[in-house]
Design a protein around this motif. Structure first.
Motif, PDB file in Angstrom:
ATOM      1  N   LEU A 133      86.320  22.334  44.331  1.00  0.00           N
ATOM      2  CA  LEU A 133      85.571  21.192  43.800  1.00  0.00           C
ATOM      3  C   LEU A 133      85.005  21.506  42.419  1.00  0.00           C
ATOM      4  O   LEU A 133      84.941  20.632  41.557  1.00  0.00           O
ATOM      5  N   ALA A 134      84.607  22.750  42.223  1.00  0.00           N
ATOM      6  CA  ALA A 134      84.026  23.151  40.936  1.00  0.00           C
ATOM      7  C   ALA A 134      85.018  22.954  39.794  1.00  0.00           C
ATOM      8  O   ALA A 134      84.629  22.614  38.674  1.00  0.00           O
ATOM      9  N   LYS A 135      86.291  23.167  40.058  1.00  0.00           N
ATOM     10  CA  LYS A 135      87.304  22.996  39.015  1.00  0.00           C
ATOM     11  C   LYS A 135      87.336  21.543  38.517  1.00  0.00           C
ATOM     12  O   LYS A 135      87.581  21.292  37.338  1.00  0.00           O
ATOM     13  N   ALA A 136      87.068  20.614  39.428  1.00  0.00           N
ATOM     14  CA  ALA A 136      87.100  19.198  39.065  1.00  0.00           C
ATOM     15  C   ALA A 136      85.799  18.731  38.430  1.00  0.00           C
ATOM     16  O   ALA A 136      85.796  17.823  37.591  1.00  0.00           O
ATOM     17  N   LEU A 137      84.677  19.369  38.814  1.00  0.00           N
ATOM     18  CA  LEU A 137      83.375  18.884  38.364  1.00  0.00           C
ATOM     19  C   LEU A 137      82.731  19.739  37.281  1.00  0.00           C
ATOM     20  O   LEU A 137      81.699  19.345  36.735  1.00  0.00           O
ATOM     21  N   ARG A 138      83.330  20.886  36.956  1.00  0.00           N
ATOM     22  CA  ARG A 138      82.667  21.811  36.020  1.00  0.00           C
ATOM     23  C   ARG A 138      82.352  21.163  34.675  1.00  0.00           C
ATOM     24  O   ARG A 138      81.291  21.401  34.089  1.00  0.00           O
ATOM     25  N   SER A 139      83.245  20.334  34.169  1.00  0.00           N
ATOM     26  CA  SER A 139      83.036  19.709  32.855  1.00  0.00           C
ATOM     27  C   SER A 139      81.974  18.609  32.880  1.00  0.00           C
ATOM     28  O   SER A 139      81.556  18.117  31.835  1.00  0.00           O
ATOM     29  N   LYS A 140      81.517  18.242  34.093  1.00  0.00           N
ATOM     30  CA  LYS A 140      80.559  17.143  34.225  1.00  0.00           C
ATOM     31  C   LYS A 140      79.117  17.619  34.381  1.00  0.00           C
ATOM     32  O   LYS A 140      78.221  16.809  34.575  1.00  0.00           O
ATOM     33  N   THR A 141      78.918  18.935  34.309  1.00  0.00           N
ATOM     34  CA  THR A 141      77.562  19.480  34.430  1.00  0.00           C
ATOM     35  C   THR A 141      77.329  20.552  33.381  1.00  0.00           C
ATOM     36  O   THR A 141      78.253  21.258  32.986  1.00  0.00           O
ATOM     37  N   GLN A 142      76.077  20.650  32.948  1.00  0.00           N
ATOM     38  CA  GLN A 142      75.742  21.664  31.952  1.00  0.00           C
ATOM     39  C   GLN A 142      75.771  23.066  32.571  1.00  0.00           C
ATOM     40  O   GLN A 142      76.317  23.992  31.981  1.00  0.00           O
ATOM     41  N   LYS A 143      75.193  23.221  33.762  1.00  0.00           N
ATOM     42  CA  LYS A 143      75.175  24.505  34.443  1.00  0.00           C
ATOM     43  C   LYS A 143      75.650  24.342  35.887  1.00  0.00           C
ATOM     44  O   LYS A 143      75.324  23.365  36.559  1.00  0.00           O
ATOM     45  N   LEU A 144      76.418  25.329  36.346  1.00  0.00           N
ATOM     46  CA  LEU A 144      76.940  25.331  37.712  1.00  0.00           C
ATOM     47  C   LEU A 144      76.382  26.543  38.455  1.00  0.00           C
ATOM     48  O   LEU A 144      76.579  27.683  38.026  1.00  0.00           O
ATOM     49  N   ILE A 145      75.655  26.298  39.547  1.00  0.00           N
ATOM     50  CA  ILE A 145      75.077  27.372  40.342  1.00  0.00           C
ATOM     51  C   ILE A 145      75.687  27.335  41.745  1.00  0.00           C
ATOM     52  O   ILE A 145      75.530  26.355  42.472  1.00  0.00           O
ATOM     53  N   PHE A 146      76.405  28.395  42.110  1.00  0.00           N
ATOM     54  CA  PHE A 146      76.962  28.475  43.452  1.00  0.00           C
ATOM     55  C   PHE A 146      75.890  28.979  44.417  1.00  0.00           C
ATOM     56  O   PHE A 146      75.159  29.922  44.112  1.00  0.00           O
ATOM     57  N   THR A 147      75.787  28.341  45.580  1.00  0.00           N
ATOM     58  CA  THR A 147      74.841  28.752  46.618  1.00  0.00           C
ATOM     59  C   THR A 147      75.635  29.009  47.888  1.00  0.00           C
ATOM     60  O   THR A 147      76.229  28.088  48.439  1.00  0.00           O
ATOM     61  N   THR A 148      75.657  30.248  48.338  1.00  0.00           N
ATOM     62  CA  THR A 148      76.498  30.598  49.478  1.00  0.00           C
ATOM     63  C   THR A 148      75.915  31.786  50.227  1.00  0.00           C
ATOM     64  O   THR A 148      75.131  32.560  49.672  1.00  0.00           O
ATOM     65  N   ALA A 149      76.308  31.938  51.474  1.00  0.00           N
ATOM     66  CA  ALA A 149      75.866  33.068  52.286  1.00  0.00           C
ATOM     67  C   ALA A 149      76.842  34.233  52.197  1.00  0.00           C
ATOM     68  O   ALA A 149      76.656  35.253  52.844  1.00  0.00           O
ATOM     69  N   HIS A 150      77.888  34.097  51.376  1.00  0.00           N
ATOM     70  CA  HIS A 150      78.941  35.111  51.319  1.00  0.00           C
ATOM     71  C   HIS A 150      79.081  35.711  49.922  1.00  0.00           C
ATOM     72  O   HIS A 150      79.424  35.011  48.968  1.00  0.00           O
ATOM     73  N   SER A 151      78.857  37.028  49.827  1.00  0.00           N
ATOM     74  CA  SER A 151      78.974  37.702  48.530  1.00  0.00           C
ATOM     75  C   SER A 151      80.435  37.908  48.121  1.00  0.00           C
ATOM     76  O   SER A 151      80.717  38.163  46.953  1.00  0.00           O
ATOM     77  N   LYS A 152      81.365  37.749  49.068  1.00  0.00           N
ATOM     78  CA  LYS A 152      82.774  38.017  48.771  1.00  0.00           C
ATOM     79  C   LYS A 152      83.372  37.036  47.767  1.00  0.00           C
ATOM     80  O   LYS A 152      84.442  37.285  47.220  1.00  0.00           O
ATOM     81  N   TYR A 153      82.691  35.914  47.524  1.00  0.00           N
ATOM     82  CA  TYR A 153      83.221  34.918  46.590  1.00  0.00           C
ATOM     83  C   TYR A 153      82.735  35.119  45.150  1.00  0.00           C
ATOM     84  O   TYR A 153      83.008  34.287  44.286  1.00  0.00           O
ATOM     85  N   ALA A 154      82.011  36.203  44.890  1.00  0.00           N
ATOM     86  CA  ALA A 154      81.388  36.393  43.572  1.00  0.00           C
ATOM     87  C   ALA A 154      82.402  36.363  42.439  1.00  0.00           C
ATOM     88  O   ALA A 154      82.193  35.695  41.421  1.00  0.00           O
ATOM     89  N   PHE A 155      83.514  37.081  42.589  1.00  0.00           N
ATOM     90  CA  PHE A 155      84.509  37.115  41.512  1.00  0.00           C
ATOM     91  C   PHE A 155      85.158  35.752  41.340  1.00  0.00           C
ATOM     92  O   PHE A 155      85.379  35.296  40.208  1.00  0.00           O
ATOM     93  N   ASP A 156      85.461  35.076  42.452  1.00  0.00           N
ATOM     94  CA  ASP A 156      86.059  33.731  42.376  1.00  0.00           C
ATOM     95  C   ASP A 156      85.107  32.755  41.695  1.00  0.00           C
ATOM     96  O   ASP A 156      85.535  31.879  40.946  1.00  0.00           O
TER      97      ASP A 156
END
Length: 250
Positions: free
Chosen positions: A66-89
């Motif tokens: 979803l971030a790929k589609a919405l990234r250009s529509k927001t000034q800042k993107l903050i991921f909130t997740t319980a999994h550290s394994k997605y950090a590089f992604d």
């Protein structure tokens, strides 16, 4: 006023973020979506979003997709997740910050202040976990016949485990030796911002990092070490939150 949108399929996570947003008077919620497909369809350039809080594990469409589609529509993107394994992604998806659930208000507010340093984000009736006046500690220095020494947190470069002792490296090139363990140091530091552990034998002040080359961290006093295998995920989260990246199209 900073306009915020939350995309998360778990209501308790939404309520936690909403509570923190309410504590910062410069933040304003303009949209909440529990269905990522609905967010994809309704969030537009006209929404004037300053911050998009994005969960990652969601049904049908992941937050990374979803971030790929919405990234250009927001000034800042903050991921909130319980999994550290997605950090590089998350880094690859051009996220500006990565908050691991459950995160504290202190972590939340410092992240917002880092992303919007010119905004005045005052807290109301909130006691931060770290007392701002608690800016030093006392330690018995083995090299000075156990003289009790006052140490300012801001003067610490690193703590290093040395068998039954801990070496404390200071910015004035002085090294203190205390009858403590790294576990003791972790307890002393608590949730204090500015210190990270990326190796079982080292806790460092991130303000005193000289450079990072691959998985090697070199401090301003030339102390260097390789990030431990079990600390790679937290190290990647740190890089994801701090590393500047271009907004230009690749």
């Amino acid at each position: 006023m900073l306009n915020c949108i939350i995309v998360d399929d778990e209501q308790f996570s939404i309520e936690a973020i909403r509570k923190y947003i309410d504590m910062l008077p410069k933040l304003n919620i303009v949209g909440i979506y529990t269905n990522p497909q609905t967010a994809l369809e309704e969030v537009s350039l006209d929404s004037k979003i300053d911050i998009l809080f994005m969960d990652i594990d969601m049904p049908l469409i992941s937050g990374l997709e979803l971030a790929k589609a919405l990234r250009s529509k927001t000034q800042k993107l903050i991921f909130t997740t319980a999994h550290s394994k997605y950090a590089f992604d998350a880094f690859e998806a051009e996220g500006d910050a990565y908050l691991l659930k459950p995160f504290t208000f202190g972590k939340f507010s410092t992240t917002i202040n880092r992303l919007f340093p010119t905004e005045v984000l005052k807290t109301t009736e909130v006691n931060l976990e770290t007392n701002q006046e608690d800016n030093f500690f006392l330690v018995k220095n083995k090299e000075e016949n156990l003289r009790i020494v006052k140490v300012m947190y801001k003067d610490v470069i690193a703590f290093e485990s040395a068998q039954n002792y801990v070496k404390i490296y200071l910015v004035n090139n002085k090294i203190l030796t205390a009858y403590l363990s790294i576990k003791d140091i972790v307890e002393i530091l608590g949730s204090r911002e500015g210190f990270k552990q990326f190796h079982r034998a080292f806790i460092i002040s991130i303000d005193n990092i000289n450079y990072i080359e691959g998985n090697t961290i070199k401090m301003l006093n030339n102390l260097a070490f390789t990030v431990g295998e079990s600390y790679r995920e937290s190290f990647n989260v740190f890089l994801s939150n701090k590393l500047l990246r271009t907004l230009r199209k690749r």
